[in-house]
Design a protein around this motif. Structure first.
Motif, mmCIF file in Angstrom:
data_model
loop_
_atom_site.group_PDB
_atom_site.id
_atom_site.type_symbol
_atom_site.label_atom_id
_atom_site.label_comp_id
_atom_site.label_asym_id
_atom_site.label_seq_id
_atom_site.Cartn_x
_atom_site.Cartn_y
_atom_site.Cartn_z
ATOM 1 N N TRP A 1 11.521 -2.352 -6.773
ATOM 2 C CA TRP A 1 12.424 -1.267 -6.379
ATOM 3 C C TRP A 1 13.604 -1.910 -5.668
ATOM 4 O O TRP A 1 13.516 -2.277 -4.508
ATOM 5 C CB TRP A 1 11.666 -0.294 -5.500
ATOM 6 N N ALA B 1 17.087 1.013 -7.718
ATOM 7 C CA ALA B 1 17.057 2.201 -6.856
ATOM 8 C C ALA B 1 18.444 2.837 -6.751
ATOM 9 O O ALA B 1 18.580 4.061 -6.752
ATOM 10 C CB ALA B 1 16.539 1.824 -5.466
ATOM 11 N N SER C 1 18.429 4.460 1.272
ATOM 12 C CA SER C 1 17.509 4.096 0.194
ATOM 13 C C SER C 1 16.207 3.516 0.735
ATOM 14 O O SER C 1 16.173 2.864 1.787
ATOM 15 C CB SER C 1 18.173 3.089 -0.743
ATOM 16 N N THR C 2 15.139 3.742 -0.002
ATOM 17 C CA THR C 2 13.833 3.149 0.350
ATOM 18 C C THR C 2 13.707 1.723 -0.156
ATOM 19 O O THR C 2 12.711 1.056 0.151
ATOM 20 C CB THR C 2 12.698 4.002 -0.232
ATOM 21 N N ALA C 3 14.674 1.275 -0.941
ATOM 22 C CA ALA C 3 14.640 -0.104 -1.433
ATOM 23 C C ALA C 3 14.910 -1.067 -0.278
ATOM 24 O O ALA C 3 15.867 -0.898 0.471
ATOM 25 C CB ALA C 3 15.676 -0.299 -2.533
ATOM 26 N N CYS D 1 8.836 1.536 -5.122
ATOM 27 C CA CYS D 1 8.961 2.995 -4.996
ATOM 28 C C CYS D 1 7.592 3.621 -4.822
ATOM 29 O O CYS D 1 7.425 4.581 -4.083
ATOM 30 C CB CYS D 1 9.650 3.568 -6.233
ATOM 31 N N SER D 2 6.611 3.048 -5.498
ATOM 32 C CA SER D 2 5.225 3.507 -5.370
ATOM 33 C C SER D 2 4.327 2.286 -5.308
ATOM 34 O O SER D 2 4.602 1.267 -5.950
ATOM 35 C CB SER D 2 4.820 4.384 -6.560
ATOM 36 N N CYS E 1 9.432 3.334 -11.994
ATOM 37 C CA CYS E 1 8.780 2.674 -10.865
ATOM 38 C C CYS E 1 8.240 3.670 -9.844
ATOM 39 O O CYS E 1 7.504 3.274 -8.935
ATOM 40 C CB CYS E 1 9.752 1.711 -10.178
ATOM 41 N N CYS E 2 8.609 4.917 -9.972
ATOM 42 C CA CYS E 2 8.105 5.961 -9.074
ATOM 43 C C CYS E 2 7.021 6.727 -9.830
ATOM 44 O O CYS E 2 7.324 7.427 -10.804
ATOM 45 C CB CYS E 2 9.229 6.894 -8.643
#
Length: 878
Positions: free
Chosen positions: A225, A255, A279-281, A539-540, A558-559
């Motif tokens: 991610w 991402a 962003s979560t990246a 992402c997951s 990726c999620c």
């Protein structure tokens, strides 16, 4: 999206193409009107020159900016000029000069040929780069006495341009004439198109390889991610496209993807930093020149964005502008891809020996001297416009006392590629000179003429170049003109003074057979996180074995969610896309991560149910034997002899067979047990029911014979007739069984339809029609026997067994009628148990109902077991 810089560059490109074509037209017209070739214009360029038999050209970014004076078109336009001297790029230019001087001193390479060079400054501007390239291929002499302007070109090959966009423009034009161009720093993957750029080569890997190297790092640390930032130019756009493609092929996801504009708009920079922060990246890849990364990092510092792992492309991975204590909390731990660092023996001494030259064409040396020491070669004796006059340069200043990027040879990366590019051209020229007459590669097996060498002839040999540098690196070009990729993996670590220092922690090397191979010293990597370990950027979380990935609707692949595999399905790898179905004889383990053999179920002798049924079978058999022993011992008594004792013994024998056939239903099914179990069951029960039927008929016949009108009834039911009847009725069942076994014999069968997780080992009946016929025949005999016994139930007791037979057949029919639904609804081995229970129940019913009253009289009331008593009862009843 096209930046202002690109638009301006393309405008200049079109302008100079037009000027170039216009110059050709004017030159052609001049040829018609005079006996010389006239150079229509000389551009004011910064350059360094050295004469030789063969000249190589070079294009370098010696200045950072180009200033274009305003155009009025009322007077002749002024030439643009360059500002802000770049010491590092001037070192690259001097590296080319060093390589040529080294080749000229080498007796084994290009003997009797002296190489010269013309090196120009492109000032990091497409227009200036194109001016310089045109000057290299057209020459700078004002005129030529040759009417047709023929002869060898001013240069036979060019080293440069270092940037992708100028390289695209220059190669598009010079490629038409097959002028070989070997770039040391242009990485755009678009330049690998041989149809568009037939004479372009490079000693630096293309962005496609750089992207692959980055993908190797992402795969190594499991970063799926990732955020992407790229510059708004050919380098950034093509790199981003390639990165997206490689990420998709490797199953990774981007991402976010943002462009770094050339205008450095603060609002857009703020937008980008906001995207990074939201962003979560945790990993961000940046393809951009250092000049565009600077405002981005200023925004990162301003918003205090930490906890990000930066991946730097080769264009800014080695930039020193970020190596300050201010950037350490944010950029510390950055991993970067850098072109291969090399060592060039003798280069440092050559750089220190640089002196000015009186030749005005070598004005780049003068500019270097003035910028290095802050002096001027012009003599001034007073202040000008309030500015202090600079000291006068002597040209003899000691360079060894300076500490600048020019004299620093510890990180020779781009300079090392320049060195390899020069040697590639030299080796190609050397191979060209080694051509044997009559065995050349050109039309008619001709060799190239060194006195009239054409650039396209050198391209042929350049494509086949293959040599090894003094540093040990192999140099050759593939079919697209790209060199084998090799990168250093860099890590930005804190130094003792709190700033940032670069360390090499690995290498990515491309092999012909192995492809891209990443080698990392993970213990040497500095991670700028509290855990001091690589971050997790997904992402997951990965789906463990036993589950599969289910993509979330509307999100990248990726999620996803992790869904457990269904019964009978497994996944034995992390992040499995689909679950695999186990083979027929296997089932999924409790964790659904492997297929295990299914449990084979059958009624065995070891389990409690099997033991109970076996015991009941043996008990029934022993009971039959015991009754038989009693009857044999009392065979002369009236109660045994009544109604034909032979039929009683035959009935006991058939009941014993019925009890014993149960044993064939227990244990692992085998071919012979499957064939015997139903055949023995059918024949035994037909023999049993036939004996009962005949006994019933005998009771009726005896009763009729006792009456005057039925004196002759017994002659039809003598012992021979009774035996024959039983034999015929049983033989018919034997025929049915023989046909069954010969046409569709029962056989062992592994049935997994009842319970998918269990294999029920059972006997397939083979033919349902024949099996139904077998059961129907038994049912028919039982029904007839029951009917006759029911009709004869009120006959005199002394001669009558009909009541007991009626009761026994009632039990028999009730058991088998109840058997059908119980058998159908019972799964697996319990269906076999129900069938065994029906056999045992019906057999015990017949044994007890028919023989228990007789044994009771024989054993407990022997006084009733007399002919007188029986006859007395008969008389009394009458």
């Amino acid at each position: 999206m096209t930046s202002l810089a690109q638009k301006e560059g393309m405008m200049w490109f079109i302008l100079y193409i037009s000027l170039y074509l216009l110059t050709d037209c004017i030159s052609a017209d001049s040829v018609l009107r005079s006996d010389t070739c006239q150079l229509q214009r000389r551009f004011r360029l910064n350059g360094v020159y050295q004469d030789g038999d063969v000249i190589l050209g070079g294009l370098f970014e010696v200045h950072f900016f180009t200033v274009f004076p305003e155009l009025s078109f009322r007077t002749e336009p002024e030439e643009p000029y360059c500002e802000i001297f770049n010491m590092e790029s001037f070192q690259h230019a001097q590296t080319m000069a060093f390589a040529i001087n080294e080749i000229n001193k080498n007796p084994n390479l290009l003997p009797n040929i002296t190489l010269g060079y013309h090196l120009y400054d492109n000032c990091v501007m497409l227009g200036m780069a194109f001016r310089a390239a045109i000057s290299l291929v057209s020459g700078t002499e004002k005129s030529s006495s040759n009417l047709n302007c023929t002869g060898p070109p001013p240069v036979i090959g060019i080293v440069g341009d270092p940037s992708s966009t100028p390289s695209i423009a220059i190669s598009s034009v010079l490629g038409l004439f097959r002028v070989p161009i070997v770039s040391h720093y242009a990485t755009c993957s678009c330049l690998s198109d041989r149809k568009k750029y037939p004479s372009f080569f490079r000693t630096i890997p293309s962005d496609a390889f750089q992207v692959q190297a980055m993908i190797q790092i992402l795969k190594h640390f499991g970063w799926t991610w990732v955020g992407l930032l790229y510059s708004d130019d050919d380098y950034g756009i093509y790199a981003a496209q390639s990165f997206h493609q490689e990420m998709q092929l490797s199953g990774h996801c981007v991402a976010f993807s943002e462009i770094l504009p050339y205008d450095n708009n603060p609002r857009y920079t703020q937008h980008i930093t906001g995207v990074i922060q939201a962003s979560t990246a945790r990993v961000v890849v940046v393809f951009s020149p250092a000049s565009l990364v600077i405002p981005l990092m200023e925004g990162v510092v301003l918003l205090n964005i930490t906890g990000r792992q930066w991946i730097a492309s080769e264009s800014w991975a080695t930039s020193l502008v970020f190596h300050t204590p201010r950037f350490l909390p944010f950029l510390g731990g950055t991993l970067g891809i850098a072109i291969r660092r090399g060592e060039i023996e003798g280069l440092h001494d050559f750089l220190l020996q640089l002196r000015t030259n009186s030749d005005p064409r070598n004005n780049m040396l003068r500019i270097f001297w003035e910028n290095m020491f802050g002096c001027s070669f012009e003599t001034r004796d007073k202040e000008t416009d309030g500015e202090q006059v600079k000291k006068v340069c002597t040209g003899e200043e000691d360079l060894s006392t300076t500490n600048t990027p020019y004299t620093d040879v510890s990180e020779l990366r781009a300079a090392y590629n320049v060195y390899k590019a020069v040697y590639a051209l030299a080796h190609a020229l050397h191979d060209l000179m080694q051509c044997e007459v009559g065995r050349g590669p050109f039309s008619g097996n001709k060799c190239a003429d060194i006195t009239n060498l054409k650039p396209w002839q050198l391209v042929h040999y350049l494509q086949k170049v293959n040599f090894t540098t003094g540093f040990g690196d192999h140099v050759s070009f593939d079919k697209n003109g790209d060199a084998l990729a090799i990168y250093d993996v860099l890590n930005w670590q804190p130094s003792s003074d709190g700033a940032i220092r670069i360390y090499t922690v690995g290498v990515v090397n491309e092999g012909v057979e192995t492809g891209m191979v990443l080698t990392l010293d993970e213990d040497a990597i500095y991670w700028n996180f509290e855990t001091k370990k690589p971050p997790c950027s997904v992402c997951s979380e990965s789906c463990p074995p036993g589950t599969r990935r289910a993509t979330r609707k509307g999100l990248p692949v990726c999620c996803f969610d992790c869904l457990p595999c269904g019964d009978g399905e497994i996944s034995n790898a992390t992040d499995a896309i689909e679950c695999m179905v186990c083979p027929d004889e296997f089932w999924s383990s409790p964790n659904n991560d492997q297929c295990v053999p299914k449990e084979v179920e059958f009624l065995s002798y070891e389990e409690p149910l099997g033991i109970s049924l076996t015991t009941a079978s043996l008990l029934g058999t022993c009971s039959c034997v015991l009754v038989m022993v009693i009857f044999i011992h009392h065979h002369n008594t009236p109660i045994v002899r009544a109604n034909n004792s032979e039929l009683s013994f035959l009935l006991l024998l058939s009941l014993k067979l019925c009890f014993l056939c149960v044993l064939l239903f227990i244990g692992r099914p085998q071919l012979w047990t499957c064939q015997l179990r139903h055949a023995m069951f059918g024949i035994s029960f037909v023999l049993c029911i036939s004996s009962i039927l005949v006994k019933t008929m005998v009771v009726i016949a005896v009763f009729k014979a006792s009456r005057p009108e039925g004196k002759g009834a017994m002659k039809w039911f003598g012992a021979a007739q009774q035996r024959c009847t039983v034999l015929v009725l049983t033989a018919l069942q034997v025929v049915i069984c023989a046909v069954w076994l010969s046409t569709a014999s029962p056989a062992p069968y592994k049935n997994n339809l009842y319970i998918r997780s269990i294999i029920v080992y059972e006997c397939a009946i083979g033919s349902a029609a024949v099996f139904s016929m077998l059961l129907g025949y038994i049912g028919l005999l039982a029904a007839v026997s029951f009917l006759l016994a029911f009709l004869a139930r009120n006959l005199p007791d002394n001669f009558n067994e009909a009541k007991f037979i009626t009761f026994s057949m009632l039990i028999f029919c009730a058991v088998w009628i109840a058997f059908v639904p119980a058998y159908v609804s019972s799964p697996g081995k319990y269906a076999v148990a129900v069938e065994i229970f029906a056999i045992l129940a019906s057999s015990f019913g017949l044994l007890v109902a028919i023989f228990a009253p007789k044994c009771y009289i024989i054993l407990l009331h022997p006084e009733r077991n007399t002919k007188k008593y029986i006859m007395g009862r008969q008389t009394q009843n009458k």
